[in-house]
Design a protein around this motif. Sequence first.
Motif, mmCIF file in Angstrom:
data_model
loop_
_atom_site.group_PDB
_atom_site.id
_atom_site.type_symbol
_atom_site.label_atom_id
_atom_site.label_comp_id
_atom_site.label_asym_id
_atom_site.label_seq_id
_atom_site.Cartn_x
_atom_site.Cartn_y
_atom_site.Cartn_z
ATOM 1 N N THR A 133 19.117 -10.438 -38.691
ATOM 2 C CA THR A 133 18.299 -10.777 -39.853
ATOM 3 C C THR A 133 16.805 -10.701 -39.548
ATOM 4 O O THR A 133 15.989 -10.678 -40.465
ATOM 5 C CB THR A 133 18.621 -12.191 -40.358
ATOM 6 O OG1 THR A 133 18.336 -13.142 -39.313
ATOM 7 C CG2 THR A 133 20.090 -12.304 -40.747
ATOM 8 N N THR A 134 16.454 -10.678 -38.273
ATOM 9 C CA THR A 134 15.050 -10.632 -37.850
ATOM 10 C C THR A 134 14.900 -9.629 -36.712
ATOM 11 O O THR A 134 15.773 -9.524 -35.849
ATOM 12 C CB THR A 134 14.573 -12.018 -37.380
ATOM 13 O OG1 THR A 134 14.845 -12.982 -38.394
ATOM 14 C CG2 THR A 134 13.077 -12.009 -37.097
ATOM 15 N N TYR A 135 13.797 -8.926 -36.705
ATOM 16 C CA TYR A 135 13.550 -7.930 -35.657
ATOM 17 C C TYR A 135 12.089 -7.986 -35.232
ATOM 18 O O TYR A 135 11.242 -8.565 -35.920
ATOM 19 C CB TYR A 135 13.900 -6.522 -36.149
ATOM 20 C CG TYR A 135 13.002 -5.996 -37.251
ATOM 21 C CD1 TYR A 135 11.969 -5.102 -36.992
ATOM 22 C CD2 TYR A 135 13.183 -6.411 -38.572
ATOM 23 C CE1 TYR A 135 11.150 -4.616 -38.003
ATOM 24 C CE2 TYR A 135 12.367 -5.937 -39.594
ATOM 25 C CZ TYR A 135 11.357 -5.036 -39.305
ATOM 26 O OH TYR A 135 10.537 -4.561 -40.301
ATOM 27 N N THR A 136 11.799 -7.382 -34.088
ATOM 28 C CA THR A 136 10.422 -7.252 -33.622
ATOM 29 C C THR A 136 9.808 -6.036 -34.294
ATOM 30 O O THR A 136 10.357 -4.933 -34.215
ATOM 31 C CB THR A 136 10.361 -7.083 -32.099
ATOM 32 O OG1 THR A 136 10.894 -8.250 -31.469
ATOM 33 C CG2 THR A 136 8.918 -6.873 -31.637
ATOM 34 N N VAL A 137 8.695 -6.242 -34.966
ATOM 35 C CA VAL A 137 8.027 -5.152 -35.659
ATOM 36 C C VAL A 137 6.800 -4.713 -34.876
ATOM 37 O O VAL A 137 6.148 -5.528 -34.211
ATOM 38 C CB VAL A 137 7.616 -5.566 -37.093
ATOM 39 C CG1 VAL A 137 6.400 -6.487 -37.071
ATOM 40 C CG2 VAL A 137 7.310 -4.347 -37.958
ATOM 41 N N TYR A 138 6.514 -3.435 -34.916
ATOM 42 C CA TYR A 138 5.237 -2.888 -34.463
ATOM 43 C C TYR A 138 4.644 -2.204 -35.682
ATOM 44 O O TYR A 138 5.257 -1.300 -36.257
ATOM 45 C CB TYR A 138 5.426 -1.877 -33.326
ATOM 46 C CG TYR A 138 5.930 -2.496 -32.042
ATOM 47 C CD1 TYR A 138 5.040 -3.017 -31.102
ATOM 48 C CD2 TYR A 138 7.289 -2.564 -31.769
ATOM 49 C CE1 TYR A 138 5.503 -3.589 -29.926
ATOM 50 C CE2 TYR A 138 7.766 -3.142 -30.601
ATOM 51 C CZ TYR A 138 6.864 -3.650 -29.681
ATOM 52 O OH TYR A 138 7.316 -4.222 -28.521
ATOM 53 N N GLU A 139 3.450 -2.648 -36.086
ATOM 54 C CA GLU A 139 2.873 -2.082 -37.304
ATOM 55 C C GLU A 139 1.359 -2.116 -37.257
ATOM 56 O O GLU A 139 0.738 -2.922 -36.566
ATOM 57 C CB GLU A 139 3.368 -2.832 -38.535
ATOM 58 C CG GLU A 139 2.934 -4.286 -38.601
ATOM 59 C CD GLU A 139 3.287 -4.956 -39.925
ATOM 60 O OE1 GLU A 139 3.323 -4.266 -40.961
ATOM 61 O OE2 GLU A 139 3.540 -6.173 -39.913
ATOM 62 N N GLN A 140 0.793 -1.221 -38.027
ATOM 63 C CA GLN A 140 -0.646 -1.186 -38.214
ATOM 64 C C GLN A 140 -0.936 -1.709 -39.615
ATOM 65 O O GLN A 140 -0.565 -1.091 -40.615
ATOM 66 C CB GLN A 140 -1.167 0.245 -38.052
ATOM 67 C CG GLN A 140 -2.664 0.404 -38.280
ATOM 68 C CD GLN A 140 -3.522 -0.253 -37.208
ATOM 69 O OE1 GLN A 140 -3.071 -1.126 -36.487
ATOM 70 N NE2 GLN A 140 -4.764 0.170 -37.094
ATOM 71 N N THR A 141 -1.541 -2.887 -39.682
ATOM 72 C CA THR A 141 -1.837 -3.542 -40.946
ATOM 73 C C THR A 141 -3.103 -4.367 -40.766
ATOM 74 O O THR A 141 -3.396 -4.800 -39.647
ATOM 75 C CB THR A 141 -0.644 -4.440 -41.369
ATOM 76 O OG1 THR A 141 -0.877 -4.969 -42.673
ATOM 77 C CG2 THR A 141 -0.429 -5.583 -40.398
ATOM 78 N N PRO A 142 -3.895 -4.570 -41.810
ATOM 79 C CA PRO A 142 -5.120 -5.359 -41.641
ATOM 80 C C PRO A 142 -4.839 -6.727 -41.039
ATOM 81 O O PRO A 142 -3.823 -7.345 -41.385
ATOM 82 C CB PRO A 142 -5.642 -5.478 -43.086
ATOM 83 C CG PRO A 142 -5.056 -4.297 -43.805
ATOM 84 C CD PRO A 142 -3.711 -4.094 -43.189
ATOM 85 N N PRO A 143 -5.677 -7.217 -40.125
ATOM 86 C CA PRO A 143 -6.930 -6.575 -39.706
ATOM 87 C C PRO A 143 -6.764 -5.602 -38.535
ATOM 88 O O PRO A 143 -7.643 -4.812 -38.268
ATOM 89 C CB PRO A 143 -7.794 -7.766 -39.278
ATOM 90 C CG PRO A 143 -6.787 -8.760 -38.755
ATOM 91 C CD PRO A 143 -5.571 -8.610 -39.619
ATOM 92 N N HIS A 144 -5.616 -5.649 -37.818
ATOM 93 C CA HIS A 144 -5.440 -4.752 -36.671
ATOM 94 C C HIS A 144 -3.959 -4.658 -36.328
ATOM 95 O O HIS A 144 -3.120 -5.370 -36.881
ATOM 96 C CB HIS A 144 -6.252 -5.257 -35.465
ATOM 97 C CG HIS A 144 -5.988 -6.681 -35.104
ATOM 98 N ND1 HIS A 144 -4.774 -7.123 -34.577
ATOM 99 C CD2 HIS A 144 -6.753 -7.797 -35.204
ATOM 100 C CE1 HIS A 144 -4.828 -8.425 -34.358
ATOM 101 N NE2 HIS A 144 -6.023 -8.866 -34.744
ATOM 102 N N THR A 145 -3.642 -3.759 -35.401
ATOM 103 C CA THR A 145 -2.255 -3.541 -34.978
ATOM 104 C C THR A 145 -1.649 -4.841 -34.470
ATOM 105 O O THR A 145 -2.305 -5.615 -33.784
ATOM 106 C CB THR A 145 -2.198 -2.492 -33.859
ATOM 107 O OG1 THR A 145 -3.130 -1.454 -34.131
ATOM 108 C CG2 THR A 145 -0.801 -1.901 -33.745
ATOM 109 N N ARG A 146 -0.365 -5.057 -34.794
ATOM 110 C CA ARG A 146 0.268 -6.304 -34.384
ATOM 111 C C ARG A 146 1.755 -6.082 -34.107
ATOM 112 O O ARG A 146 2.341 -5.081 -34.527
ATOM 113 C CB ARG A 146 0.106 -7.378 -35.453
ATOM 114 C CG ARG A 146 0.953 -7.107 -36.700
ATOM 115 C CD ARG A 146 0.823 -8.201 -37.723
ATOM 116 N NE ARG A 146 1.681 -7.977 -38.874
ATOM 117 C CZ ARG A 146 1.720 -8.770 -39.931
ATOM 118 N NH1 ARG A 146 0.926 -9.831 -39.990
ATOM 119 N NH2 ARG A 146 2.535 -8.499 -40.937
#
Length: 354
Positions: A205-218
């Motif tokens: 139901t939950t996963y580790t995300v890698y994303e580029q979203t404001p304000p910076h990559t997280r």
Amino acid sequence: MTTPVFEEVEPARDCDCPGCVEGRRMSPRPSSGRPTGRPAACGVVVMAAASAVLGAVTPAAALAPGRPAEQRPHVPADGDTQTPQGGRSPLHGAAGKPAELTAAPIPVTTRTDIIKRAKVWVAAQVPYSMSQYWSDGYRQDCSGYVSMAWNLGSNEWTGSLDQFGVKITKEELQPGDILLYHNPDNPEKGSHVVIFGGWTDSAHTTYTVYEQTPPHTRSQPTPYPYWTNADKYVPYRYKGVTAETAGAQRTDGKAEVPGRPASHGVPGYPGRSLFRPGAENAYVTQLRRRLVEKGFGRFYATGPGPRWSEADRRAVEAFQRAQGWRGGAADGYPGPETWRRLFADADRGHQGGR
């Protein structure tokens, strides 16, 4: 004690919190005709006024029961991704000069390398921008981030990334795959794409995300498939991802490459470079034989052989189109998913290339 006057916020008619109830009882003024349903404000502005009347009512008591302060990480507002992206564009060099945009073949990579590249931007906290390019040449928005992690030769966008991958199911997700939401009604400002980093719970139901979203990559734990627009994210697997095995692989396309371990019951993908003009190896023979068995032998004037030809490319393209793939996903060159589907129901003798 002076009776408080509710100049800015009238007590909500349908709210039963202590502040609004007392405000309606004490207020000497009739309704002004303005909208009175202000439940979001009653726990703040009305609380201050009601506490002046009641004296003994504490701020905690004035807050409406069942309305705890909500704490959640920064996420886009409902219905709005807040991740505007640029269109398809070339990579940018050190001097900021765009390189020529070409239809380069899909680069081969591994899941480990995809996540390694994704972590580089997380560590650098690359600022979000739909118009700026990072030092590696990739645009600093969500689709540029995926283009970088997949090591593509250009900056793609959510409207073109699907051409570099194939649709998969939730159960098939592995690190390095993506979850893609392309909104045709608002493609530049209403779309988003993230990288799947692995499940964080056994229930998936939950996963580790890698994303580029404001304000910076997280990177952070994220509910599947995402915080908003949960019914619109589609899992994709990069066409160029390969199995990670020990030992080096030859890339000259001439010699036979030792067999790779089977994965999911099909032979290990030998690598895209073995299916190029001039390539001559046992895998081409194996591929051609399987294409004939699957009903795509009309492209061949002769039987199976070890040299890659245009007839092989056309046969592979026909097979890919039969899967429903279009555009760059049906380029006639077998990637890992094409290979997997070709041999998914092959018997062991054919899997061994005999």
